[in-house]
Design a protein around this motif. Structure first.
Motif, PDB file in Angstrom:
ATOM      1  N   ALA A  95      69.366  86.806  85.667  1.00 35.40           N
ATOM      2  CA  ALA A  95      68.630  86.223  84.738  1.00 35.40           C
ATOM      3  C   ALA A  95      68.839  86.705  83.068  1.00 35.40           C
ATOM      4  O   ALA A  95      68.665  85.899  82.403  1.00 35.40           O
ATOM      5  N   ILE A  96      68.679  87.797  83.276  1.00 38.35           N
ATOM      6  CA  ILE A  96      68.964  89.011  82.027  1.00 38.35           C
ATOM      7  C   ILE A  96      70.244  88.011  80.662  1.00 38.35           C
ATOM      8  O   ILE A  96      69.995  88.031  79.850  1.00 38.35           O
ATOM      9  N   VAL A  97      71.332  88.226  81.607  1.00 36.59           N
ATOM     10  CA  VAL A  97      72.089  87.919  80.804  1.00 36.59           C
ATOM     11  C   VAL A  97      71.874  86.210  80.431  1.00 36.59           C
ATOM     12  O   VAL A  97      72.120  85.587  79.183  1.00 36.59           O
ATOM     13  N   ALA A  98      71.382  85.149  81.482  1.00 32.42           N
ATOM     14  CA  ALA A  98      71.319  83.474  80.964  1.00 32.42           C
ATOM     15  C   ALA A  98      70.059  83.618  79.693  1.00 32.42           C
ATOM     16  O   ALA A  98      69.982  82.789  79.038  1.00 32.42           O
ATOM     17  N   TYR A  99      68.846  85.093  79.643  1.00 33.36           N
ATOM     18  CA  TYR A  99      67.846  84.530  79.119  1.00 33.36           C
ATOM     19  C   TYR A  99      68.611  85.272  78.097  1.00 33.36           C
ATOM     20  O   TYR A  99      68.307  84.610  76.572  1.00 33.36           O
ATOM     21  N   ALA A 100      69.657  86.487  77.632  1.00 36.35           N
ATOM     22  CA  ALA A 100      70.112  87.074  76.510  1.00 36.35           C
ATOM     23  C   ALA A 100      70.820  85.726  76.017  1.00 36.35           C
ATOM     24  O   ALA A 100      70.981  85.709  74.792  1.00 36.35           O
ATOM     25  N   PHE A 101      71.532  85.312  76.318  1.00 32.74           N
ATOM     26  CA  PHE A 101      72.614  84.159  75.601  1.00 32.74           C
ATOM     27  C   PHE A 101      72.046  82.792  75.728  1.00 32.74           C
ATOM     28  O   PHE A 101      72.448  82.069  74.646  1.00 32.74           O
ATOM     29  N   SER A 102      70.924  82.295  76.193  1.00 34.48           N
ATOM     30  CA  SER A 102      69.953  80.962  75.922  1.00 34.48           C
ATOM     31  C   SER A 102      68.938  80.844  75.053  1.00 34.48           C
ATOM     32  O   SER A 102      68.663  81.857  74.169  1.00 34.48           O
ATOM     33  N   PRO A 103      69.921  79.696  74.017  1.00 33.50           N
ATOM     34  CA  PRO A 103      68.969  79.283  72.817  1.00 33.50           C
ATOM     35  C   PRO A 103      67.705  79.341  73.280  1.00 33.50           C
ATOM     36  O   PRO A 103      66.812  79.286  72.033  1.00 33.50           O
ATOM     37  N   ILE A 104      66.895  78.991  74.329  1.00 37.90           N
ATOM     38  CA  ILE A 104      65.253  79.412  74.364  1.00 37.90           C
ATOM     39  C   ILE A 104      64.881  80.382  75.091  1.00 37.90           C
ATOM     40  O   ILE A 104      65.651  81.544  75.483  1.00 37.90           O
ATOM     41  N   ASP A 105      63.811  80.727  73.807  1.00 41.37           N
ATOM     42  CA  ASP A 105      63.009  82.273  74.054  1.00 41.37           C
ATOM     43  C   ASP A 105      61.558  82.264  74.685  1.00 41.37           C
ATOM     44  O   ASP A 105      61.424  81.153  74.153  1.00 41.37           O
ATOM     45  N   LEU A 106      60.963  83.082  75.243  1.00 37.68           N
ATOM     46  CA  LEU A 106      60.067  82.776  75.893  1.00 37.68           C
ATOM     47  C   LEU A 106      58.592  83.254  74.902  1.00 37.68           C
ATOM     48  O   LEU A 106      57.503  82.453  75.069  1.00 37.68           O
ATOM     49  N   ILE A 107      59.687  84.142  73.762  1.00 35.53           N
ATOM     50  CA  ILE A 107      58.409  83.708  72.535  1.00 35.53           C
ATOM     51  C   ILE A 107      59.250  82.948  71.681  1.00 35.53           C
ATOM     52  O   ILE A 107      59.772  83.354  71.096  1.00 35.53           O
ATOM     53  N   PRO A 108      58.895  81.723  70.868  1.00 35.58           N
ATOM     54  CA  PRO A 108      59.699  81.195  70.049  1.00 35.58           C
ATOM     55  C   PRO A 108      59.773  81.899  68.801  1.00 35.58           C
ATOM     56  O   PRO A 108      58.863  82.675  68.131  1.00 35.58           O
ATOM     57  N   ASP A 109      61.612  82.252  68.299  1.00 35.62           N
ATOM     58  CA  ASP A 109      62.007  82.965  67.119  1.00 35.62           C
ATOM     59  C   ASP A 109      61.088  82.849  65.695  1.00 35.62           C
ATOM     60  O   ASP A 109      60.820  83.625  64.439  1.00 35.62           O
ATOM     61  N   PHE A 110      60.445  81.533  65.639  1.00 32.99           N
ATOM     62  CA  PHE A 110      60.019  80.970  64.074  1.00 32.99           C
ATOM     63  C   PHE A 110      57.915  81.736  64.487  1.00 32.99           C
ATOM     64  O   PHE A 110      57.637  81.319  63.676  1.00 32.99           O
TER      65      PHE A 110
END
Length: 137
Positions: A42-57
């Motif tokens: 889960a952590i690795v998938a989240y780290a490499f995923s372009p989808i974030d919990l809180i969008p970067d913008f």
């Protein structure tokens, strides 16, 4: 920004990438317990995923997950992996990173499929939301 600080940040970013890749290897290692594999995956998938919990913008908060949540998740996951397995995976990651960036075509395919599925769902929703209802004028 002073040059020394910039170099320090670059070094820490490379280190974080190597640790994340080592966790990916640990998740695939047969001696890693199932619960650790689940958390690590889960952590690795989240780290490499372009989808974030809180969008970067989103101002300030957008990078909060990248700067706080991922390192905390990595620290917890490292503690769950057996020490011998961790040392082996860390060495493999270090070798792979020194030979160039590791590439996972299957991970890229999964991420692309997720984006395509989300786009299709948005298209269906938009079609249904803007389709005129029969009988109404």
């Amino acid at each position: 920004m002073p040059l020394r600080t910039l170099e320090n940040l670059k070094r820490r970013a490379r280190s974080l990438k190597a640790e994340t890749f080592a966790l990916y290897l640990a998740a695939r290692h047969p001696e890693t317990p199932w619960y650790a594999k689940l958390l690590v995956a889960a952590i690795v998938a989240y780290a490499f995923s372009p989808i974030d919990l809180i969008p970067d913008f989103v101002p300030v908060l957008g990078y909060l997950d990248d700067l706080v949540l991922i390192p905390i998740g990595i620290a917890v996951a490292i503690r769950m992996v057996p020490p011998l397995v961790w040392a082996e995976c860390r060495e493999q990651a270090r070798e792979a990173m020194s030979n160039g960036k590791p590439v996972s075509r299957s991970a890229a395919t999964v991420i692309i499929l997720i984006w395509v599925a989300l786009a299709a769902l948005c298209a269906v929703w938009a079609y249904q939301a803007f389709l005129p209802t029969p009988g109404l004028r």
